[in-house]
Write an enzyme that holds these catalytic residues in place. Structure first.
Site, PDB file in Angstrom:
ATOM      1  N   GLY A  13       0.814  -1.212   0.000  1.00  0.00           N
ATOM      2  CA  GLY A  13       0.000   0.000   0.000  1.00  0.00           C
ATOM      3  C   GLY A  13       0.845   1.259   0.000  1.00  0.00           C
ATOM      4  N   SER A  14       0.367   2.250  -0.748  1.00  0.00           N
ATOM      5  CA  SER A  14       1.081   3.531  -0.794  1.00  0.00           C
ATOM      6  C   SER A  14       0.195   4.652  -0.264  1.00  0.00           C
ATOM      7  CB  SER A  14       1.526   3.836  -2.231  1.00  0.00           C
ATOM      8  OG  SER A  14       0.384   3.873  -3.072  1.00  0.00           O
ATOM      9  N   PHE A  16      -1.643   6.333   3.426  1.00  0.00           N
ATOM     10  CA  PHE A  16      -1.017   6.996   4.571  1.00  0.00           C
ATOM     11  C   PHE A  16      -0.093   6.047   5.334  1.00  0.00           C
ATOM     12  CE2 PHE A  16      -4.569   9.950   3.926  1.00  0.00           C
ATOM     13  CZ  PHE A  16      -3.861  11.137   3.945  1.00  0.00           C
ATOM     14  N   GLY A  17      -0.585   4.829   5.607  1.00  0.00           N
ATOM     15  CA  GLY A  17       0.235   3.876   6.357  1.00  0.00           C
ATOM     16  C   GLY A  17       1.481   3.491   5.573  1.00  0.00           C
ATOM     17  N   VAL A  81      -1.774  -6.812  -4.693  1.00  0.00           N
ATOM     18  CA  VAL A  81      -1.386  -7.990  -3.921  1.00  0.00           C
ATOM     19  C   VAL A  81      -2.582  -8.936  -3.847  1.00  0.00           C
ATOM     20  CG1 VAL A  81      -0.661  -8.824  -1.653  1.00  0.00           C
ATOM     21  CG2 VAL A  81       0.374  -6.765  -2.631  1.00  0.00           C
ATOM     22  N   GLU A 177     -19.406  16.913   3.273  1.00  0.00           N
ATOM     23  CA  GLU A 177     -18.566  17.736   2.392  1.00  0.00           C
ATOM     24  C   GLU A 177     -19.078  17.681   0.958  1.00  0.00           C
ATOM     25  OE1 GLU A 177     -14.487  17.407   5.061  1.00  0.00           O
ATOM     26  OE2 GLU A 177     -14.859  15.902   3.548  1.00  0.00           O
ATOM     27  N   ASP A 315      -6.540   1.509   8.302  1.00  0.00           N
ATOM     28  CA  ASP A 315      -7.963   1.158   8.174  1.00  0.00           C
ATOM     29  C   ASP A 315      -8.223  -0.345   8.248  1.00  0.00           C
ATOM     30  OD1 ASP A 315      -8.524   3.796   7.854  1.00  0.00           O
ATOM     31  OD2 ASP A 315      -9.274   3.670   5.807  1.00  0.00           O
ATOM     32  N   ALA A 326      -6.706   9.070   9.031  1.00  0.00           N
ATOM     33  CA  ALA A 326      -5.331   9.093   8.536  1.00  0.00           C
ATOM     34  C   ALA A 326      -4.304   8.986   9.677  1.00  0.00           C
ATOM     35  CB  ALA A 326      -5.107  10.375   7.739  1.00  0.00           C
ATOM     36  N   GLN A 327      -4.570   9.674  10.790  1.00  0.00           N
ATOM     37  CA  GLN A 327      -3.575   9.681  11.869  1.00  0.00           C
ATOM     38  C   GLN A 327      -3.361   8.299  12.488  1.00  0.00           C
ATOM     39  OE1 GLN A 327      -1.264  11.606  13.119  1.00  0.00           O
ATOM     40  NE2 GLN A 327      -1.639  13.170  11.586  1.00  0.00           N
TER      41      GLN A 327
END
Ligand code: FAD
Length: 496
Positions: A13-14, A16-17, A81, A177, A315, A326-327
């Site tokens: 994965g590219s 946030f993590g 993957v 939003e 997630d 995200a954090q």
């Protein structure tokens, strides 16, 4: 690339993590391979701005390869993957029918989550979610396209109500939003551009099964947001469950048993997430349970039971009711990277992972937002300014920050949108691809034809190729191929 004996870390994965984990290993004595199914790092919190024409896709999704160009110990490979073998310590990935198997010593799984339609996956064709650049561009096409079709229909005297009714399902931050931005488009941005329709007569409907908007933000901020959205012209339907979706509209069932059909062509799904199916693969091999959203239970140090070399973050995890933000992914990935470094340096393990909540915010419209930071509850322009600063800080890359700031100036000061381009392909390509049995792989050559590394050559073919190579070498060496002849004469090289 030469093979090294250094400790090999594979990052899946590219997002946030994946990105923050890789960056945190910058100075570690390891080789990192990032495997991701897209070539970019996606800043998901701003997807809705791509969908509504404020930002371009490049501004929120810079190439991962470019971000990591200066990190010598990291390489990036494209691939989805499809399997992780925890015993063999390998990750199998595929792209356009090409399969790659990558060995690891340590694994960081950060494959995130996709949209959940709560068992009704067929809704996706008519109400795309908002998880990827494809989603955002398709939605942009559908939203602006609906206004175009309405103009055309109205010119012919047709009823266009269903084209000017926009429905957003899910009143969490993304839904709020999205609804706010469509309302701004209809009421402020597009109202001078059409002749046969009045875009200000559009209906923008926000639906949620819960009893309030923004449930995690508490009653007060929920009520504030509700009132602001109504001021913008958004209709809010609460306690309303979507029971069916088709091309022309959707069916909603209310708590009192009432069923209503809403005619709407442009529908957006922003309700619910489902963790990556890789969670199931890992669960089957370790016995770690999955929750209803497919998130895997991890140890307090983010590893899998019986596999201290495998970390799962973001997630995908179910730990202490941590939210899918995200954090959580960033802090988890940094923690995992530090643990890998510590082990290699012979240092003791860290304390269990502890998430530090920096707060949450949602933007409602220009100059209006809500934010929660610790016990503080902030609304209005103040919250909006905080949103602006936080998003600028976390947006990856200096050039993206500068251009996003310019786009925001255009949108928030003048009401215009810089990115209103839409194409037929954006709207229909996904459906077309889904109708091919093998997806995009059906449209390209068989990998065996070109991918020499994967071809099992029989002896005759090998001899033919070797003979051809020998002939070519002979021609070049004899000067008959031109390159060498011209170099020897000192003239410019123009090729064979
Ligand atoms: C529309 C939207 C708005 C959001 N707004 C906010 C917000 O305002 N604030 C906030 O804190 N959070 C927000 N979030 C949540 C936040 O984006 C996520 O919590 C965060 O991205 C999780 O990080 P992650 O690394 O776990 O997954 P992701 O960032 O989703 O990254 C997953 C990565 O894995 C890759 N991948 C997935 N499956 C595979 C596979 N099989 N093979 C290879 N690669 C794979 C993906 O391509 C991606 O690169 C929002 C999310 C969305 C969708």
């Amino acid at each position: 690339m030469t093979a090294t004996t250094r400790h090999k870390v594979v990052v899946i994965g590219s997002g946030f993590g994946g990105l923050f984990g890789t960056k945190a290993l910058r100075r570690a004595d390891v080789d990192v391979t990032v495997i991701a199914k897209t070539t970019h790092h996606l800043f998901q919190p701003l997807l809705y701005q791509v969908a509504t024409g404020i930002l371009s896709e490049g501004e929120i999704a810079p190439p991962t390869r470019e971000i990591l160009a200066g990190q010598d110990n990291a390489r990036v490979i494209l691939g989805e993957v499809t399997d992780v073998d925890l015993q063999a310590r390998t990750v199998t990935s595929q792209v356009l029918g090409r399969e790659t198997v990558t060995h690891y010593d340590s694994l960081l799984v950060a494959a995130g989550a996709g949209q959940s339609y709560f068992g009704n996956d067929h809704f996706a064709e008519f109400a795309p979610g908002m998880k990827s650049i494809d989603d955002a561009l398709e939605l942009r096409g559908r939203i602006f396209g609906a206004f175009e079709m309405a103009e055309l229909g109205a010119t012919r005297g047709d009823d266009v109500e269903h084209l000017l009714t926009f429905v957003v399902v899910g009143a969490g931050p993304t839904g709020v939003e999205m609804a706010g931005q469509i309302a701004e488009l209809a009421h402020r941005t597009l109202n001078r551009d059409f002749r046969a329709i009045d875009t200000r007569s559009s209906r923008i409907i926000l639906i949620d099964a819960a009893g309030q908007v923004l449930p995690p933000f508490g009653e007060r901020l929920g009520a504030k947001t509700h009132a602001e959205l109504e001021k913008l012209g958004v209709e809010i339907m609460l306690g309303a469950m979507v029971t069916d979706v088709d091309e022309r509209g959707l069916e909603v069932k209310f708590k009192d048993g009432r069923i209503e059909r809403i005619s709407s062509v442009a529908k957006i799904w922003a309700a619910g997430v489902q963790a990556s199916p890789l969670g199931r693969t890992l669960s089957e091999q370790t016995g770690a349970p999955l929750d209803r959203a497919g998130r895997i239970a991890v140890n307090p140090d983010l590893t899998l039971p019986g596999h201290p070399e495998v970390f799962v973050v973001g997630d995908m995890i179910a730990l202490d009711n941590l939210p899918g933000v995200a954090q959580v992914a960033i802090q988890g990935a940094k923690y995992a990277a530090k643990e890998i470094r510590n082990r290699l340096e012979g240092k003791p393990p860290q304390e269990p992972f502890k998430y530090f909540d920096k707060g949450s915010m949602a933007i409602i419209s220009r100059f209006r937002a809500v934010a929660m930071v610790g016990k503080l509850r902030i609304t209005g322009v103040m919250a909006w300014l905080m949103w602006l600063v936080v998003h600028l800080v976390y947006l990856t890359g200096f050039k993206n920050r500068v251009s996003a700031l310019m786009r925001w100036a255009v949108t928030f000061v003048s009401n215009d949108r810089s990115e209103r381009t839409t194409t037929e392909q954006q709207i229909f390509a996904r459906t077309a691809l889904a109708r091919l049995r093998g997806g995009a792989a059906d449209l390209v050559s068989d990998p065996g034809e070109y991918d020499a590394g994967r071809v099992e050559l029989d002896d005759t073919r090998r001899q033919e190729l070797e003979a051809a190579a020998a002939r070519e070498a002979q021609l070049t060496d004899s000067g008959a191929r031109g390159v060498r002849t011209e170099v020897e004469r000192g003239s410019s090289v123009s090729g064979a």
